[in-house]
Every structure is written in C-alpha cells, then in structure tokens.
Scaffold this motif. Structure first.
Motif, short mmCIF file in Angstrom:
data_model
loop_
_atom_site.label_atom_id
_atom_site.label_comp_id
_atom_site.label_asym_id
_atom_site.label_seq_id
_atom_site.Cartn_x
_atom_site.Cartn_y
_atom_site.Cartn_z
N ALA A 1 0.85 -1.21 0.00
CA ALA A 1 0.00 0.00 0.00
C ALA A 1 0.88 1.25 0.00
N ALA A 2 1.93 1.22 0.83
CA ALA A 2 2.84 2.39 0.90
C ALA A 2 3.55 2.58 -0.44
N ASP A 3 3.93 1.47 -1.09
CA ASP A 3 4.61 1.57 -2.40
C ASP A 3 3.69 2.20 -3.45
N ILE A 4 2.43 1.79 -3.42
CA ILE A 4 1.47 2.33 -4.40
C ILE A 4 1.29 3.84 -4.18
N ILE A 5 1.16 4.21 -2.91
CA ILE A 5 0.95 5.64 -2.60
C ILE A 5 2.17 6.45 -3.06
N LYS A 6 3.34 5.89 -2.85
CA LYS A 6 4.57 6.56 -3.28
C LYS A 6 4.60 6.68 -4.81
N GLU A 7 4.26 5.59 -5.48
CA GLU A 7 4.26 5.61 -6.96
C GLU A 7 3.33 6.71 -7.49
N ILE A 8 2.17 6.84 -6.84
CA ILE A 8 1.20 7.84 -7.33
C ILE A 8 1.71 9.26 -7.03
N LYS A 9 2.36 9.42 -5.89
CA LYS A 9 2.94 10.73 -5.54
C LYS A 9 4.04 11.10 -6.57
N ILE A 10 4.86 10.13 -6.89
CA ILE A 10 5.92 10.35 -7.89
C ILE A 10 5.30 10.75 -9.23
N PHE A 11 4.22 10.06 -9.59
CA PHE A 11 3.53 10.35 -10.86
C PHE A 11 3.11 11.83 -10.90
N HIS A 12 2.58 12.32 -9.77
CA HIS A 12 2.07 13.70 -9.79
C HIS A 12 3.18 14.74 -9.76
N CYS A 13 4.40 14.34 -9.41
CA CYS A 13 5.50 15.34 -9.45
C CYS A 13 6.51 15.00 -10.54
N SER A 14 6.07 14.21 -11.53
CA SER A 14 7.01 13.70 -12.54
C SER A 14 7.40 14.73 -13.60
N GLU A 15 6.64 15.82 -13.66
CA GLU A 15 6.83 16.82 -14.73
C GLU A 15 6.82 16.14 -16.10
N GLU A 16 5.98 15.13 -16.20
CA GLU A 16 5.80 14.36 -17.44
C GLU A 16 7.12 13.85 -18.01
N SER A 17 8.05 13.50 -17.13
CA SER A 17 9.35 12.99 -17.59
C SER A 17 9.24 11.53 -18.03
N TYR A 18 8.17 10.86 -17.64
CA TYR A 18 7.97 9.48 -18.10
C TYR A 18 6.50 9.27 -18.42
N GLY A 19 6.23 8.21 -19.12
CA GLY A 19 4.85 7.91 -19.47
C GLY A 19 4.78 6.53 -20.09
N TYR A 20 3.57 6.14 -20.46
CA TYR A 20 3.41 4.88 -21.19
C TYR A 20 3.35 5.20 -22.67
N ALA A 21 4.13 4.47 -23.45
CA ALA A 21 4.07 4.67 -24.90
C ALA A 21 3.65 3.38 -25.58
N PHE A 22 2.93 3.52 -26.68
CA PHE A 22 2.56 2.38 -27.52
C PHE A 22 3.60 2.23 -28.62
N PHE A 23 3.93 0.99 -28.95
CA PHE A 23 4.86 0.70 -30.04
C PHE A 23 4.16 -0.26 -30.99
N ILE A 24 3.98 0.19 -32.22
CA ILE A 24 3.31 -0.65 -33.22
C ILE A 24 4.40 -1.18 -34.14
N LEU A 25 4.61 -2.48 -34.05
CA LEU A 25 5.77 -3.09 -34.69
C LEU A 25 5.35 -4.14 -35.71
N GLN A 26 6.12 -4.20 -36.79
CA GLN A 26 5.87 -5.25 -37.78
C GLN A 26 7.12 -6.12 -37.91
N ARG A 27 6.90 -7.43 -37.89
CA ARG A 27 8.02 -8.37 -38.01
C ARG A 27 8.58 -8.28 -39.42
N VAL A 28 9.92 -8.16 -39.50
CA VAL A 28 10.52 -8.04 -40.85
C VAL A 28 11.10 -9.40 -41.26
#
Ligand code: SAM
Length: 246
Positions: A219-246
């Motif tokens: 529970a403490a880890d989750i709360i910390k993760e969410i706190k970090i998210f709110h002060c991240s200054e958008e330095s990280y995020g989730y990105a989608f990668f659409i890949l085709q096998r060559v």
C-alpha cells in the motif's frame, strides 16, 4: 506484477484495468495496423481483459488471452459472456514466457503494460521467433519522455525499474529484435488516473493499517508511486509501439 494472489486481489480485484490505458487508445493502435485480418491473435498479460474485449469485438476473431492470475481470466470470461462474445475469447492461465512453445505462428501479438514482466527486450526477442513474417506486435511500455527528470523521480525508478528506456532506445531494441517500428504514441496522463489511480489510491490508503505487513508495504509503495507520478513533470509515461516483423 510478482505479488501474492492475496495482494493482487486486494489491490486490483474488481478494477476494469490493471495499468494505464484506455479503450480509445487501444482502438487507435489497432486502427494503425495496415490490415485487420488475423488468424492467430494473442493478448499477453491481459489482466481482466479491457483491451481483449475490444480486440475481439473489433476484429471479430478469436483472441487467446494469457495471464498468470486465474481470477483475472475468470473475470474476463464473465464479461465476455455478459456481452455475448465468449466464443471469441479463449483464456489461458500461463506464463507469457512460454508463448513460443504454445503458439508457434502468431499474426498479432498484443500486450498492454505487461511485457516488462519477463523483461521488455527479452519479450520482444522471444516473440519474434513465433510472430509470422509481416505479422505484428503491439506493446505499451513505460518510457522516459525527456531528460529533465526530477531527482526524486530518477531515484524512484532507479530502484523500481532500472531498465526503463527512452522511446528512441525502445525503437532500437525493437529493430534489433527483428521488427520495423510503424508508429509510436504516448498515452495521455488521464489514462493513468481514470479507472486506475483514482481507485487504487483510496484503496491503498485504506490498506495502510492492514494486519499483514506485506499488504501495508505494498500500500505504501502504491501511494509513493502515485505521488511520484504527480510530481514527474511528465518525464515518463506509457508509450505504444506498433511493430511489424521483418
Ligand atoms: C500491469 S497489468 C496489465 C493488464 C492489462 N493488460 C491492462 O492493461 O489492464 C500486467 C498483467 O500481466 C500479468 N502477468 C504478470 N506476469 C506475467 C507473466 N509472466 N505471464 C503472463 N501474465 C503475466 C499480471 O497478472 C497482470 O494481469
């Protein structure tokens, strides 16, 4: 998520999604693919299957939904039945690292917020051995978005996800593993909050005085993760990668 089933149920039970994401962005990624006809589709680390249900409805094809947590798969099966598409979803309680031995020929491998559980680079490499030539892998992955990273954020991820890469590095990893990168896009902040952090945060706060110390710690880890998210200054995020096998 390598936690006990009890912890998974306490924190993530009943959630519509188990990570950042949103139906609109699943659809956006799907529509970027140059074809919508696939024989073998696998959703790795499907959780309760928010995205699995979309894939099944949109593609009108059988989706093999893989997860190690049986209660998530039960919930997915229940939802699929409720909306009348249970014939399009086959659940498999298995480790995604075993995908190559169970599914020798895949046309589309989907994985939202889950590939990291077996090591992101390792996942791309191992799946490349069974994704058909010109087949597709669509993954979302935690990524650094720029290099002005607040120190608290840097320290946090150094301890919880030291293997995190930039989008450019992930594209290079994908190319080395045998894919062409068709497109990448970043999930907006609200896809972390709506139906995920907005439920998880009060849940975690309520579990801070749980009798089991591993639950309290989580529970403490989750709360910390969410706190970090709110002060991240958008330095990280989730990105989608659409890949085709060559
Ligand atoms: C962050 S959740 C993402 C779930 C879902 N894709 C979503 O976006 O809502 C990661 C999921 O991967 C599953 N998982 C973790 N390790 C796994 C493994 N080795 N093989 C298959 N599933 C795994 C977890 O049980 C969990 O449901």
């Amino acid at each position: 998520m390598n936690f006990t089933p009890e912890i998974i149920d306490l924190f993530f039970g009943g959630l519509k999604k188990q990570g950042p994401g949103d139906d609109a962005y699943t659809l956006r990624a799907l529509r970027r693919l140059p074809t919508q006809q696939f024989s073998v589709v696998v959703d790795a680390g499907c959780g309760t299957g928010r995205q699995t249900l979309i894939l099944a409805k949109e593609l009108n094809a059988l989706i093999h939904a893989i997860d190690t947590h049986q209660p998530f798969l039960n919930e997915l099966a229940r939802c699929a039945q409720k909306v009348g598409i249970d014939h399009l979803i086959q659940t498999h309680c298995m480790d995604m690292k075993d995908i190559p031995s169970i599914f020798p020929q895949i046309d589309l491998l989907w994985s939202e917020g889950a590939a990291y559980t077996i090591g992101f680079s390792n996942a791309l490499k191992s799946w490349a051995s069974v994704v058909n030539p010109s087949g597709f892998v669509v993954v979302s992955e935690l990524s650094w978005l720029h290099n002005k990273i607040p120190n608290t954020v840097k320290e946090f991820f150094l301890s919880v996800y030291p293997d995190m890469h930039t989008i450019k590095q992930i594209c290079e990893i994908a190319e080395t593993a045998g894919y062409q990168v068709l497109e990448t896009f970043i999930l907006p902040k609200e896809t972390w909050v709506k139906d995920y952090y907005d439920i998880l945060e009060p849940r975690a706060k309520n579990l801070l005085d749980h009798p089991d110390s591993s639950v309290r710690d989580f529970a403490a880890d989750i709360i910390k993760e969410i706190k970090i998210f709110h002060c991240s200054e958008e330095s990280y995020g989730y990105a989608f990668f659409i890949l085709q096998r060559v």
